[in-house]
Motif scaffolding. Sequence first.
Motif, short mmCIF file in Angstrom:
data_model
loop_
_atom_site.label_atom_id
_atom_site.label_comp_id
_atom_site.label_asym_id
_atom_site.label_seq_id
_atom_site.Cartn_x
_atom_site.Cartn_y
_atom_site.Cartn_z
N ASP A 83 6.66 4.31 -0.88
CA ASP A 83 7.66 5.12 0.23
C ASP A 83 7.75 6.49 -0.37
O ASP A 83 7.79 6.87 -1.29
CB ASP A 83 8.75 4.28 0.03
CG ASP A 83 9.72 4.93 1.41
OD1 ASP A 83 9.72 6.00 1.43
OD2 ASP A 83 10.28 4.37 2.19
N GLN B 65 0.87 -1.08 0.01
CA GLN B 65 0.01 0.07 -0.07
C GLN B 65 1.07 1.32 0.09
O GLN B 65 1.75 1.36 0.89
CB GLN B 65 -0.92 -0.09 1.16
CG GLN B 65 -2.34 0.82 0.86
CD GLN B 65 -3.15 0.70 1.96
OE1 GLN B 65 -4.43 0.81 1.72
NE2 GLN B 65 -2.86 0.76 3.22
N ASN C 202 7.01 -3.03 5.36
CA ASN C 202 8.10 -2.19 5.44
C ASN C 202 8.04 -0.92 6.26
O ASN C 202 8.93 -0.12 6.58
CB ASN C 202 8.59 -1.87 4.21
CG ASN C 202 9.29 -3.01 3.49
OD1 ASN C 202 9.78 -3.96 3.93
ND2 ASN C 202 9.27 -3.01 2.19
N TYR C 203 6.80 -0.51 6.58
CA TYR C 203 6.51 0.60 7.29
C TYR C 203 6.87 0.28 9.09
O TYR C 203 6.38 -0.49 9.67
CB TYR C 203 4.87 1.05 7.18
CG TYR C 203 4.57 1.56 5.77
CD1 TYR C 203 5.27 2.66 5.33
CD2 TYR C 203 4.06 0.83 4.87
CE1 TYR C 203 4.96 3.07 3.87
CE2 TYR C 203 3.76 1.14 3.64
CZ TYR C 203 4.25 2.34 2.92
OH TYR C 203 4.06 2.57 1.69
N THR C 204 7.54 1.33 9.31
CA THR C 204 8.05 1.33 10.80
C THR C 204 6.77 1.46 11.61
O THR C 204 6.90 0.81 12.78
CB THR C 204 8.85 2.57 11.20
OG1 THR C 204 8.55 3.76 10.89
CG2 THR C 204 10.04 2.51 10.37
N MET C 205 5.62 1.93 11.45
CA MET C 205 4.55 2.11 12.21
C MET C 205 4.13 0.75 12.24
O MET C 205 3.11 0.39 13.45
CB MET C 205 3.53 3.15 11.55
CG MET C 205 2.46 3.43 12.51
SD MET C 205 2.98 4.25 14.13
CE MET C 205 2.37 3.33 15.30
N VAL D 243 6.71 -1.69 14.39
CA VAL D 243 6.70 -1.22 15.72
C VAL D 243 5.51 -1.84 16.73
O VAL D 243 5.43 -2.11 17.77
CB VAL D 243 6.66 0.23 16.18
CG1 VAL D 243 5.41 0.95 16.02
CG2 VAL D 243 7.42 0.59 17.36
#
Lengths: 697, 697
Positions: free
Chosen positions: B326, B323, B341-344, B347
């Motif tokens: 970047d 989605q 791949n999204y840090t959110m 985490v």
Amino acid sequence: MPSNPEWVKALKPSGPQGSELLAQERAKSDLNVDQLAEFMFTKEVLQRNERILNILLAEPVFDKSQNYFRGRNARIEAALARGKRLQQLQVQHNWSKDEFETANSLISEPTPYGLHASMFLVTLREQGTPEQHKLFLEKAEAYKIIGCYAQTELGHGSNVRGLETTATWNADDKTFTIHSPTLTASKWWIGSLGKTANHAVVMAQLFIAGKNYGPHPFVVPIRDLKTHEPLPNVHVGDIGPKFGYNTMDNGFLLFKNVKIPHINMLARFSSIEPKTNKYVRPSNPSLIYGTLTYIRSHIVLQSGSVLARGVTIATRYCAVRRQFQDRDAPATETGENQVLNYTMVQVRLLPLLAATYALHFTGRGMIALYNQNQQRMNSTAAPESRRAPGPEELNAGTDLLADLHATSCALKALASTTAAEGLEVCRRACGGHGYSSFSGIGSWYADYLPTVTWEGDNYMLTQQVSRYLLKSARAVLKGNAGDNDTTRILSEFIRRRDIGAAFDVIGNDEDLVAAFAWRVSFLTFEALRHRDEDKQSWNSLLVDFWRLSTAHAQYMVVKNFHEALNDPDTKKSVEPNTITLLHKLFRLYALNTLEKEASEFYSSAAVTVRQITLARTKAVMTLLEEIRPHALRLVDAWKFPDWQLDSSLGRYDGKVYEDMFHRASELNPLNSVVFDPYPDSKVLFKKDERQNLRSKL
Amino acid sequence: MPSNPEWVKALKPSGPQGSELLAQERAKSDLNVDQLAEFMFTKEVLQRNERILNILLAEPVFDKSQNYFRGRNARIEAALARGKRLQQLQVQHNWSKDEFETANSLISEPTPYGLHASMFLVTLREQGTPEQHKLFLEKAEAYKIIGCYAQTELGHGSNVRGLETTATWNADDKTFTIHSPTLTASKWWIGSLGKTANHAVVMAQLFIAGKNYGPHPFVVPIRDLKTHEPLPNVHVGDIGPKFGYNTMDNGFLLFKNVKIPHINMLARFSSIEPKTNKYVRPSNPSLIYGTLTYIRSHIVLQSGSVLARGVTIATRYCAVRRQFQDRDAPATETGENQVLNYTMVQVRLLPLLAATYALHFTGRGMIALYNQNQQRMNSTAAPESRRAPGPEELNAGTDLLADLHATSCALKALASTTAAEGLEVCRRACGGHGYSSFSGIGSWYADYLPTVTWEGDNYMLTQQVSRYLLKSARAVLKGNAGDNDTTRILSEFIRRRDIGAAFDVIGNDEDLVAAFAWRVSFLTFEALRHRDEDKQSWNSLLVDFWRLSTAHAQYMVVKNFHEALNDPDTKKSVEPNTITLLHKLFRLYALNTLEKEASEFYSSAAVTVRQITLARTKAVMTLLEEIRPHALRLVDAWKFPDWQLDSSLGRYDGKVYEDMFHRASELNPLNSVVFDPYPDSKVLFKKDERQNLRSKL
């Protein structure tokens, strides 16, 4: 259904009775419940609720007694019958939009017409031309055609630009071909599409002469108006059961080169000139995010009441339920203690009670601001555009509108998360019985959960908020910032950061609000440094952005609640002791939040470690004790009728155990079956007297 | 069921395909999945899983394809059929207890025999005399009688002393009268009671000559062995639908003066001498809490795997789902980014992945300790008593046993809360599709939720933990403490508290563990001061106790994980790069926890503000980046077969969208119905080709 034997009918719960306990609770507090309710909702709204409730109660189709027992097939069948009757009643009583929404809210379950009545009609109205209104809207308003709004796809949620469905302009015969090139292009999650709609507004990539002009809305017939069977080359159906929302027929939809005429592209804002085959650009694209701001503001307002249902149920039950004796109680006391007297229960429930009021006043503030802004815009600008844009389409408009937009994003994320997670806390605070469907919290929670994802995923939204805050911070540093609350708090931080903050968060309310503002500003400039000076990647900052957005939203809630209490109108509307009590709720919400987010408040130097410790061990505990006697009246002021709550545990009269027992023993269809319990026997049931599972409606 | 038209069958998801993406993911990491799995579970267990899986796959009754579509009536019907077949298979294959449990775990839903096979048999075995074994246990083991364990009542959960059901000794005819004096005395929530059991072990207050001797267990026949109808003066049935666990017939039970013979009181530990009518005291009541410690240790071990199911599903789907691009990607890149791949997203998911391993090793450590202790006790003490006591019955035994007991309480509360709440985080990390039943997370979460309440409510348990810690602290201050880990860390704190702590939590693992120990000690002595010096009431300290217990449990998890990695056996069993990776998971779990609980680590002076900031912004973010490439293999090592997960999103082969579409379009019974969509029409359906809702089993 089985009926209890006489000796069971004669049994009562052990004393004191729930009804006695709740009566005692209500006697303990002098809060004027009716006055507070009128202040929150107005007398007109409360009267309207009662009027509509009486209409619904007279209709057998809305009887709720079998709701919790039904499987998905039977539930959606009942919901269809209710949706039909509701529409008949709307016509019969000539209900306004508000009255219709009141009825839906009392019924408290989605009907298969939900998306027809909202997004389909709205989209036709706002994006159709007068000619299209005549062709589609009039029939839709009369329920001659039933529609839905088909945007999301199996492979594409928030990113509207990534949609795969195509609409190709055929210059030769002046038609569009709607097509699904892949499986992931299937429309998915579309409410009212699965079984009900015969038309869909389909968002599809518009191609003219090989060039992609991006997503546009098309009205596409999908089912036969007579047989209701899918039209040729249309594959459509229900997407199956979900965690909740099972009375709605969310659907899928695939097209194999389906042709529609030129008139079926909704053309108020952009269109194709059929003679020249030229694309006509949308007028004034910068105005488009009014609707989303409006919808999000309503989610904020609604979140208070969504959560209040759970808090009402849990608070009432925790006042009826007794367990263990107080460990320090004198040995002469023999009765068990009301669960609500335990601080471990209070610390879970009462901050949520405070949150219901905080969110209510914040939502009210948001909507007032929205209306102000609309008036201002309407007096100066072109007619408002109201189509629902994707998050990427949003650009800054005027300063105030951009501020309002960012605030609505931040608050939507915080408010819906608070409500959803708070409901689960309420359910667990009911102990074992919270797990029973008869608690009324589980299904309400499950139905509400999509709100954290739709109208902007709560995590995605925090990027928009941060983008706005970073932009504002840059403007403040450059000295060219506009005048709104955000730039004011950022400027104030810059002015004072070298002097330092010394907020008296425990003794002074203005300081408490200012500490929340200070934290937002600190986090904003930290994030700005990471992005602009350290050149950190956007992706590496997403967690910081999420924290920042949350901090901003919490500041807005604290600020709005504080302002509502100091509004002269509030002082005119309610007694001083009510204001004193609301004021305690404000402090509980703010200090409890401050304590939970302690680490950010420290690092920003907004407060000292000592202050946090005091907030936790003294201030919050004292507030819990002071609010405790008023807890029951404070939930009563939300004025949920028992019929709406549909909860054994949350009954106004406290007859919790009688109601649990009645539902389990006398309404439960499973008790009309006799199992054969032996593993080696050939049959499952020795007897089965269940009525046909299909409800008779 | 409908079948997709040919043109739909020809459609594929847009590329890259899920199968390609997961293959790439697996190629990115050199983790030896099979070796790690064998180290975690042993080769024998993995082979057993596979063997049993193949037996189940061959049985049509265990087909899962309609599970998500069934309502409660049909689900419990299927579960009864499955329970019967499972018992037949157990006899046929002569399954061990472990093999039987493996089958249940693969089926992943409770059967109506669940409580017969566990608590009923266990209670008869452990609390019955040889004569009673002959009379009840042998028949129960052969499924000639089916039973349940009836303790909880409508008005009484954790507080066993408050039970209202009475068993009155009749000296004249040497019988007991079992009676429910009130409605709240109704047994409630009793698994397997609602429809299946014909016997119940009933916990009731024993009255002899007007004197109450407290709750005791009685075997009471409740249904006719032939007709399965309730016996006279017994009112029994199913308590109705629940948030989950709906394949189990949790039941209610009321008695009106039902007489049972003397032999029906389970008499291994206490009994009535029928000639003298005298009560015989229980032997060795201090040994009773072995079983609960054992059960709780198993909940801890299980919690890792419970959570791992959700993490497996979410991690795989987040590697398939793409989605947005970047934001910092070069304009030449056009594909969408994998959500993982999204840090959110990282985490949220990767600390949970770390938690699955942390809980697994902690559970293993707990069970090893339990076994050690049992061996020691068995070599010195009387035969172990194994009845399930209420929390109030627990008294300190030996030092080590008390420590083990407190640790198991603290860990049960933390581990089950972590698993339950973690599953919901996993569900939401799947975005909109997480809400579909086909995600496989929602129902798993809903079925697991009771674990936070049963075997000791997680909030209630924290009082027992704190009581123990306070007692240990008092002993340390007096200098008469025994030797165990708790007294060691408390003593160390006392020794060093004036010198102060300077833990290098980011650079040194021993220091990281020590910082967790320091925080526990600090909170313990704080609470002790409040209770013993400031004389604060027990109730006012409940919130502090809950924090203290949580801190203690987190310390135990960090310590156990750390010890497991430094165990020589670990180094022998897996490659060095696996240990390096597990070590990163350890640090991620510990530092992420430290950061979330920052405020307590500050106030105890275990760490500085600077360290917390570094942990958050540097250490945790770096670990996420380092673990990311191995995420898929790390979930693969949990070795869940697809059949067990029953999830479109969590498929091993990544064919997420194909599976979603197949289930929605081809397995969904609602798509065999054609609605009539017009509000004014007289019918609901134009066509209904659903098979009879009753499944054919």
